[in-house]
Design a protein around this motif. Structure first.
Motif, PDB file in Angstrom:
ATOM      1  N   VAL A 278      47.251  44.631  32.589  1.00 37.64           N
ATOM      2  CA  VAL A 278      46.677  44.848  33.920  1.00 37.64           C
ATOM      3  C   VAL A 278      47.746  45.357  34.884  1.00 37.64           C
ATOM      4  O   VAL A 278      47.502  46.282  35.666  1.00 37.64           O
ATOM      5  CB  VAL A 278      46.009  43.554  34.449  1.00 37.64           C
ATOM      6  CG1 VAL A 278      45.638  43.678  35.911  1.00 37.64           C
ATOM      7  CG2 VAL A 278      44.779  43.231  33.620  1.00 37.64           C
TER       8      VAL A 278
ATOM      9  N   LYS B 102      47.553  48.809  36.915  1.00 39.08           N
ATOM     10  CA  LYS B 102      47.371  48.733  38.367  1.00 39.08           C
ATOM     11  C   LYS B 102      47.897  49.961  39.104  1.00 39.08           C
ATOM     12  O   LYS B 102      47.249  50.468  40.011  1.00 39.08           O
ATOM     13  CB  LYS B 102      48.077  47.493  38.925  1.00 39.08           C
ATOM     14  CG  LYS B 102      47.203  46.336  39.171  1.00 39.08           C
ATOM     15  CD  LYS B 102      47.995  45.231  39.847  1.00 39.08           C
ATOM     16  CE  LYS B 102      47.195  43.965  39.876  1.00 39.08           C
ATOM     17  NZ  LYS B 102      47.962  42.869  40.468  1.00 39.08           N
TER      18      LYS B 102
ATOM     19  N   ARG C  76      39.990  48.367  41.288  1.00 41.28           N
ATOM     20  CA  ARG C  76      40.419  46.990  41.561  1.00 41.28           C
ATOM     21  C   ARG C  76      39.435  45.958  41.014  1.00 41.28           C
ATOM     22  O   ARG C  76      39.834  44.944  40.466  1.00 41.28           O
ATOM     23  CB  ARG C  76      40.610  46.810  43.070  1.00 41.28           C
ATOM     24  CG  ARG C  76      41.157  45.467  43.443  1.00 41.28           C
ATOM     25  CD  ARG C  76      41.382  45.384  44.966  1.00 41.28           C
ATOM     26  NE  ARG C  76      42.076  44.172  45.285  1.00 41.28           N
ATOM     27  CZ  ARG C  76      43.377  44.087  45.440  1.00 41.28           C
ATOM     28  NH1 ARG C  76      44.131  45.147  45.304  1.00 41.28           N
ATOM     29  NH2 ARG C  76      43.932  42.938  45.735  1.00 41.28           N
ATOM     30  N   GLU C  77      38.138  46.208  41.167  1.00 42.67           N
ATOM     31  CA  GLU C  77      37.121  45.248  40.698  1.00 42.67           C
ATOM     32  C   GLU C  77      37.239  45.014  39.191  1.00 42.67           C
ATOM     33  O   GLU C  77      37.134  43.882  38.729  1.00 42.67           O
ATOM     34  CB  GLU C  77      35.720  45.758  41.029  1.00 42.67           C
ATOM     35  CG  GLU C  77      35.370  45.670  42.493  1.00 42.67           C
ATOM     36  CD  GLU C  77      33.984  46.227  42.774  1.00 42.67           C
ATOM     37  OE1 GLU C  77      33.169  46.358  41.834  1.00 42.67           O
ATOM     38  OE2 GLU C  77      33.730  46.535  43.944  1.00 42.67           O
TER      39      GLU C  77
ATOM     40  N   LEU D 103      39.934  45.447  37.284  1.00 42.63           N
ATOM     41  CA  LEU D 103      41.167  44.725  36.994  1.00 42.63           C
ATOM     42  C   LEU D 103      41.032  43.241  37.347  1.00 42.63           C
ATOM     43  O   LEU D 103      41.484  42.368  36.600  1.00 42.63           O
ATOM     44  CB  LEU D 103      42.338  45.355  37.744  1.00 42.63           C
ATOM     45  CG  LEU D 103      42.659  46.804  37.342  1.00 42.63           C
ATOM     46  CD1 LEU D 103      43.732  47.387  38.250  1.00 42.63           C
ATOM     47  CD2 LEU D 103      43.082  46.885  35.892  1.00 42.63           C
ATOM     48  N   GLU D 104      40.379  42.959  38.464  1.00 45.16           N
ATOM     49  CA  GLU D 104      40.157  41.560  38.844  1.00 45.16           C
ATOM     50  C   GLU D 104      39.199  40.875  37.874  1.00 45.16           C
ATOM     51  O   GLU D 104      39.371  39.698  37.559  1.00 45.16           O
ATOM     52  CB  GLU D 104      39.629  41.479  40.279  1.00 45.16           C
ATOM     53  CG  GLU D 104      40.688  41.808  41.319  1.00 45.16           C
ATOM     54  CD  GLU D 104      40.147  41.891  42.743  1.00 45.16           C
ATOM     55  OE1 GLU D 104      38.910  41.784  42.949  1.00 45.16           O
ATOM     56  OE2 GLU D 104      40.968  42.069  43.651  1.00 45.16           O
TER      57      GLU D 104
ATOM     58  N   ILE E  58      41.187  39.794  34.798  1.00 52.68           N
ATOM     59  CA  ILE E  58      41.984  38.583  35.040  1.00 52.68           C
ATOM     60  C   ILE E  58      41.080  37.353  35.123  1.00 52.68           C
ATOM     61  O   ILE E  58      41.396  36.300  34.557  1.00 52.68           O
ATOM     62  CB  ILE E  58      42.830  38.732  36.326  1.00 52.68           C
ATOM     63  CG1 ILE E  58      43.902  39.803  36.111  1.00 52.68           C
ATOM     64  CG2 ILE E  58      43.457  37.423  36.743  1.00 52.68           C
ATOM     65  CD1 ILE E  58      44.881  39.494  34.983  1.00 52.68           C
ATOM     66  N   LYS E  59      39.946  37.486  35.778  1.00 49.77           N
ATOM     67  CA  LYS E  59      39.016  36.353  35.888  1.00 49.77           C
ATOM     68  C   LYS E  59      38.492  35.953  34.500  1.00 49.77           C
ATOM     69  O   LYS E  59      38.440  34.765  34.153  1.00 49.77           O
ATOM     70  CB  LYS E  59      37.847  36.710  36.809  1.00 49.77           C
ATOM     71  CG  LYS E  59      36.873  35.580  36.995  1.00 49.77           C
ATOM     72  CD  LYS E  59      35.726  35.970  37.906  1.00 49.77           C
ATOM     73  CE  LYS E  59      34.740  34.823  37.995  1.00 49.77           C
ATOM     74  NZ  LYS E  59      33.517  35.189  38.683  1.00 49.77           N
TER      75      LYS E  59
END
Length: 194
Positions: free
Chosen positions: A52, A56, A63-64, A66-67, A70-71
């Motif tokens: 990630v 980045k 961004r959504e 990548l987030e 991670i979530k």
């Protein structure tokens, strides 16, 4: 007459001990097999933040995604820890399977988006991380297969006569297979058209 009775009791005791020890051995095998999955999953979870971070810089507008990666990784880590605490627990195994399925889905989405960024596709660090992740995915799949084989052997023995009598009495509950949680859509073969 007393010696015959004592002989029968000793034979029955040895037989019961052999059954008990066999069930313990099989339970420990599937727990060890899950520990091998856990090793590979930890490796996978450790690679994802690096992946990630590399993406980045190139995928600023994503961004959504990548987030979401991670979530999903954090959810999968929590599910893996719960499953490691009690391998074979049906609820924990289902939760882990669902979390892993979600993580694979968002990783696939991220890789698909990465195709739109030529500089990212050519980045040596990204290529190396993708290669490591692919290798780890293969090891996870192999470890899952070994785990499911161990669980099947344990459950078969636990449910067979006369082991089923002792299994219930000594608390040897069923173990849960780690199954894929793909939707029916994901299981369909992709259509390729030229």
């Amino acid at each position: 007459m007393g010696w015959v009775f004592l002989g029968i009791v000793v034979i029955a005791a040895v037989w019961a001990i052999a059954i008990y020890n066999g069930l313990v051995t099989l339970r420990n095998r599937f727990k060890n097999a899950f520990a091998q999955i856990d090793v590979q999953l930890k490796r996978r979870y450790d690679l994802i933040p690096n992946l990630v971070e590399t993406a980045k810089g190139y995928m600023k507008h994503e961004r959504e995604t990548l987030e979401a990666v991670i979530k999903a990784r954090n959810t999968a880590v929590a599910a893996a820890q719960a499953a490691l605490a009690n391998p074979g627990n049906p609820a924990a195994m289902r939760e882990l399977g669902q979390a892993e399925g979600a993580l694979s889905g968002v990783l696939g989405r991220m890789f698909a988006l990465a195709e739109a960024y030529p500089d990212l596709k050519a980045n040596q660090n990204m290529l190396s991380l993708q290669e490591e992740l692919t290798s780890t995915e293969n090891k996870v799949a192999f470890s899952r297969q070994a785990y499911n084989d161990s669980v099947m052997e344990y459950n078969t023995r636990r449910e067979s006569f006369p082991e089923n009598i002792f299994a219930g009495a000594f608390g040897f509950g069923p173990a849960e297979l780690l199954a894929a949680t793909e939707s029916p859509e994901e299981r369909k073969a992709p259509k390729v058209a030229f």
